[in-house]
Design a protein around this motif. Structure first.
Motif, short mmCIF file in Angstrom:
data_model
loop_
_atom_site.label_atom_id
_atom_site.label_comp_id
_atom_site.label_asym_id
_atom_site.label_seq_id
_atom_site.Cartn_x
_atom_site.Cartn_y
_atom_site.Cartn_z
N LYS A 1 -3.78 -1.25 -12.18
CA LYS A 1 -4.63 -2.00 -11.27
C LYS A 1 -3.78 -2.79 -10.29
CE LYS A 1 -5.55 -5.12 -15.06
NZ LYS A 1 -6.52 -5.82 -15.86
N VAL A 2 -4.29 -2.91 -9.11
CA VAL A 2 -3.51 -3.53 -8.04
C VAL A 2 -4.34 -4.58 -7.31
CG1 VAL A 2 -2.00 -1.56 -7.65
CG2 VAL A 2 -4.18 -1.67 -6.46
N ASP A 3 -3.64 -5.34 -6.51
CA ASP A 3 -4.23 -6.44 -5.77
C ASP A 3 -3.71 -6.32 -4.33
OD1 ASP A 3 -5.17 -8.84 -4.87
OD2 ASP A 3 -4.39 -10.03 -6.52
N VAL A 4 -4.62 -6.12 -3.39
CA VAL A 4 -4.19 -5.80 -2.03
C VAL A 4 -4.90 -6.71 -1.04
CG1 VAL A 4 -4.39 -4.03 -0.24
CG2 VAL A 4 -3.55 -3.40 -2.49
N LEU A 5 -4.17 -7.10 0.00
CA LEU A 5 -4.76 -7.87 1.09
C LEU A 5 -4.42 -7.14 2.39
CD1 LEU A 5 -6.00 -10.83 1.84
CD2 LEU A 5 -3.66 -11.31 2.50
N GLY A 6 -5.42 -6.83 3.17
CA GLY A 6 -5.12 -6.12 4.41
C GLY A 6 -6.31 -6.09 5.36
N THR A 7 -6.01 -5.55 6.53
CA THR A 7 -7.02 -5.47 7.58
C THR A 7 -7.88 -4.24 7.37
OG1 THR A 7 -5.34 -6.39 9.01
CG2 THR A 7 -7.30 -5.55 10.08
N VAL A 8 -9.17 -4.38 7.54
CA VAL A 8 -10.05 -3.23 7.45
C VAL A 8 -9.91 -2.41 8.74
CG1 VAL A 8 -12.45 -2.47 7.32
CG2 VAL A 8 -11.67 -4.39 5.94
N MET B 1 2.54 -12.32 2.90
CA MET B 1 3.71 -11.55 3.35
C MET B 1 5.01 -12.17 2.85
SD MET B 1 2.55 -10.85 7.25
CE MET B 1 4.03 -10.08 7.85
N MET B 2 4.99 -13.48 2.64
CA MET B 2 6.21 -14.11 2.16
C MET B 2 6.33 -14.02 0.65
SD MET B 2 6.40 -17.36 4.63
CE MET B 2 8.00 -17.41 5.34
N GLU B 3 5.18 -13.95 -0.01
CA GLU B 3 5.19 -13.97 -1.46
C GLU B 3 5.52 -12.60 -2.06
OE1 GLU B 3 1.50 -15.32 -3.06
OE2 GLU B 3 2.38 -15.72 -5.03
N VAL B 4 4.98 -11.55 -1.44
CA VAL B 4 5.11 -10.22 -2.05
C VAL B 4 6.58 -9.80 -2.21
CG1 VAL B 4 4.56 -7.79 -1.75
CG2 VAL B 4 2.79 -9.50 -1.48
N PRO B 5 7.43 -9.96 -1.19
CA PRO B 5 8.83 -9.56 -1.42
C PRO B 5 9.46 -10.31 -2.60
CG PRO B 5 8.45 -9.94 0.90
CD PRO B 5 7.22 -10.40 0.19
N GLY C 1 -0.06 -3.09 6.72
CA GLY C 1 1.15 -3.04 7.54
C GLY C 1 2.17 -2.05 7.03
N THR C 2 1.98 -1.55 5.80
CA THR C 2 2.90 -0.54 5.28
C THR C 2 2.18 0.77 5.01
OG1 THR C 2 2.49 -1.07 2.94
CG2 THR C 2 4.15 -2.37 4.06
N GLY C 3 0.89 0.71 4.86
CA GLY C 3 0.12 1.92 4.59
C GLY C 3 -1.36 1.61 4.65
N VAL C 4 -2.16 2.67 4.60
CA VAL C 4 -3.60 2.49 4.62
C VAL C 4 -4.16 3.15 3.37
CG1 VAL C 4 -5.74 2.85 5.91
CG2 VAL C 4 -3.57 2.65 7.12
N ILE C 5 -4.99 2.44 2.65
CA ILE C 5 -5.57 3.00 1.44
C ILE C 5 -7.08 2.81 1.47
CG2 ILE C 5 -5.35 0.92 0.00
CD1 ILE C 5 -4.47 2.97 -2.26
N ASN C 6 -7.75 3.78 0.92
CA ASN C 6 -9.18 3.74 0.87
C ASN C 6 -9.63 2.90 -0.32
OD1 ASN C 6 -11.62 4.61 1.94
ND2 ASN C 6 -11.81 6.18 0.37
N CYS C 7 -10.58 2.02 -0.10
CA CYS C 7 -11.08 1.19 -1.19
C CYS C 7 -12.55 1.46 -1.39
CB CYS C 7 -10.89 -0.29 -0.89
SG CYS C 7 -9.18 -0.73 -0.67
N VAL D 1 0.84 -1.20 0.00
CA VAL D 1 0.00 0.00 0.00
C VAL D 1 0.88 1.25 0.00
CG1 VAL D 1 -1.63 1.32 1.40
CG2 VAL D 1 -1.99 -1.12 1.05
N LYS D 2 1.97 1.19 0.75
CA LYS D 2 2.90 2.32 0.78
C LYS D 2 3.34 2.71 -0.63
CE LYS D 2 7.54 2.22 2.34
NZ LYS D 2 8.49 1.77 3.37
N ASP D 3 3.64 1.72 -1.44
CA ASP D 3 4.09 2.01 -2.80
C ASP D 3 2.95 2.50 -3.68
OD1 ASP D 3 6.71 1.31 -2.23
OD2 ASP D 3 6.35 -0.80 -2.65
#
Lengths: 364, 147
Positions: free
Chosen positions: A56-63, A175-179, A80-86, A31-33
């Motif tokens: 277009k992006v694909d994001v997984l995170g806590t609401v 978390m392991m896949e994204v890096p 965990g890196t940023g918060v984005i509005n969806c 999200v930070k990026d």
């Protein structure tokens, strides 16, 4: 970040965007990026991460934030890196007042055996509906284009759903896949063919000559040729060759000899690939273009058709090695496996034969 | 205009005492809920459950040391505490009584059964990636500065 400091003039030309595989993919960026990517000046709505055009992006995170409106939900997603509005539009099925299938449900629709497709569909929609209404702290997967509205970056969800992750398995995997994705794709600069084209000059004369031959055979639909027919094609390669830096090579082989040598090597290459073959070696210098040789195609087709009727091959089809030995007996000893495979491919494309399993073919 | 909360980065339970005040974070640990009175919490004496002063405490083992993380659960009540279960908490760090840090939880999820070792590995992996990337950018930026 690198994206924020990118000079607008450095923006890759829009013509090349489509060549970047990331352009048409949902990028799993942090999200930070996403928040820091620079927006394109040429086309708003396109963003650049590391000079990769992304929309277009694909994001997984806590609401961590939610707001419900009549037509949409707004979910703040924290990875965990940023918060984005969806911005998550409610589909028809999330609006309770509209229930188009309700009218269609009649008791008589209940099928035999208690399976009622209408009721099942309703259940499915209910389940879908439940997965789209999230509470704070729940895990959301959202995919969609990035938009900037009122100076705030957000994701216009094209798909979104709650992820049930009671033991964090999905989150940990993510978390392991994204890096890895970053290391292998996002952080690697795009190498376009035009940049790679500089390598052509370092191409060997042999591969150059082979390409010329391939193009010639393909474009002119050649079925057979003799060596002196194609000799002229390769001549420019010899005469245009820059004078060798080595002074002594002046006394080397003559241009004619060089041409002969090159031709020999090229024909060997093409033969190894199976593109051309000789029916009889040493008889004459006629080369047949494998897939243009009607006799060979018919011979292979006949072999498969006849042998497929035999008990031995009826079930599994004829193996390529069996066909090869039959072709060699019937047609020409010089047919290589590579050549046969090209023929089989051509016959399969025209539906003359069918592959039953790896390397086995049958015909009706 | 929507006001989104700040991002909550993952912290290990043993790092919680070193984060800055007000910083958002998320961490994990096994729960030892103490529903104690605000002034008596150090005594760990169970007085009563007051929603307005409820405290939970998470504990985690690291290098043979037991780390306790104090959690303020006021924003997430009512919830159903399961003693001894693994939880993940997301919230803001607050100085508490001058000595420790308390997390004012925005999210407290029960994740019992989580593979803690794998989670730690994933968090470390993510940090390594960012460290690696920042150092690379530093390398790129420096020659650019000198020119």
């Amino acid at each position: 970040m690198q994206a924020a400091t990118m000079d607008p003039a450095e923006e890759p030309p829009s013509m090349l965007w489509g060549l970047d595989p990331l352009f048409s993919a949902f990028a799993r960026l942090y999200v930070k990026d996403i928040l820091q990517m620079t927006e394109s000046i040429q086309v708003p709505g396109i963003y650049f991460y590391n000079r990769h055009p992304i929309y277009k992006v694909d994001v997984l995170g806590t609401v961590v934030y939610k707001k419900e409106r009549e037509d949409f939900f707004c979910y703040g997603v924290d990875d965990g890196t940023g918060v984005i509005n969806c911005l998550c539009w409610k589909s028809q099925l999330l609006k309770p007042e509209e229930d188009p299938i309700k009218a269609g449900v009649k008791p008589s629709d209940v099928g035999q055996g208690g399976f009622n497709p209408v009721a099942e569909l309703k259940k499915l929609r209910q389940a879908q509906q439940e997965r789209r209404r999230l509470e704070l702290g729940e895990l959301l997967r959202v995919r969609g284009p990035v938009k900037t509205s009122r100076q705030q970056r957000e994701i216009m969800a094209s798909t979104y759903y709650r992820v049930d992750d009671p033991m964090m398995a999905v989150q940990i995997e993510w978390m392991m896949e994204v890096p890895q994705l970053y290391r292998e794709f996002y952080d690697k600069p795009l190498l376009l063919k035009s940049e790679g084209a500089a390598g052509i000059s370092t191409e060997t004369p042999l591969s150059k000559a082979a390409n010329i031959m391939r193009r010639f055979l393909d474009q002119k639909s050649v079925t057979r040729f003799r060596t002196y027919d194609v000799q002229d094609l390769l001549e420019p390669l010899i005469s245009n060759k820059p004078p060798s830096a080595d002074e002594h090579s002046v006394a080397g082989p003559s241009a004619c000899r060089q041409l002969q040598q090159l031709l020999k090597e090229v024909l060997k290459t093409l033969q190894d690939e199976g593109l051309v073959y000789q029916r009889a070696k040493f008889q004459d210098e006629v080369y047949y273009v494998t897939t243009g040789d009607k006799d060979l195609l018919i011979a292979v087709k006949d072999i498969i058709r006849e042998d497929s009727k035999k008990n031995k091959y009826a079930e599994k089809g004829c193996h390529v090695l069996h066909i090869l030995s039959a072709v060699r007996q019937r047609h020409s000893l010089n047919v290589s496996r590579a050549a046969l495979e090209l023929v089989l491919k051509a016959l399969e494309c025209s539906s003359d034969i069918i592959s039953t399993s790896d390397n086995s073919y049958t015909a009706f | 205009m929507f006001l989104l909360p700040p991002a909550a980065e993952f912290r290990f339970p043993w790092e919680v005492n070193f984060v800055k005040e007000g910083e958002s974070l998320r961490t994990f640990g096994r729960s030892v809920f103490h529903c104690v009175d605000l002034f008596d919490w150090l005594d760990l004496e169970l007085v009563s459950y007051h929603p307005e002063s409820s405290r939970a405490s998470l504990s985690a083992q690291h290098a043979s040391e037991e780390h306790q993380v104090l959690v303020d659960t006021i924003f997430i009540e009512p919830f159903n505490p399961i003693i001894g279960a693994q939880y993940v908490v997301l919230g803001e760090a607050e100085k508490y009584e001058g000595t420790g840090v308390m997390i004012r939880a925005r999210v407290l999820n029960c994740v019992d059964g989580v593979n803690v070792a794998l989670l730690q590995k994933a968090i470390s992996g993510q940090r390594d990636f960012f460290r690696e990337r920042e150092s690379k950018q530093g390398d790129v930026a420096q020659p650019a500065d000198t020119t």
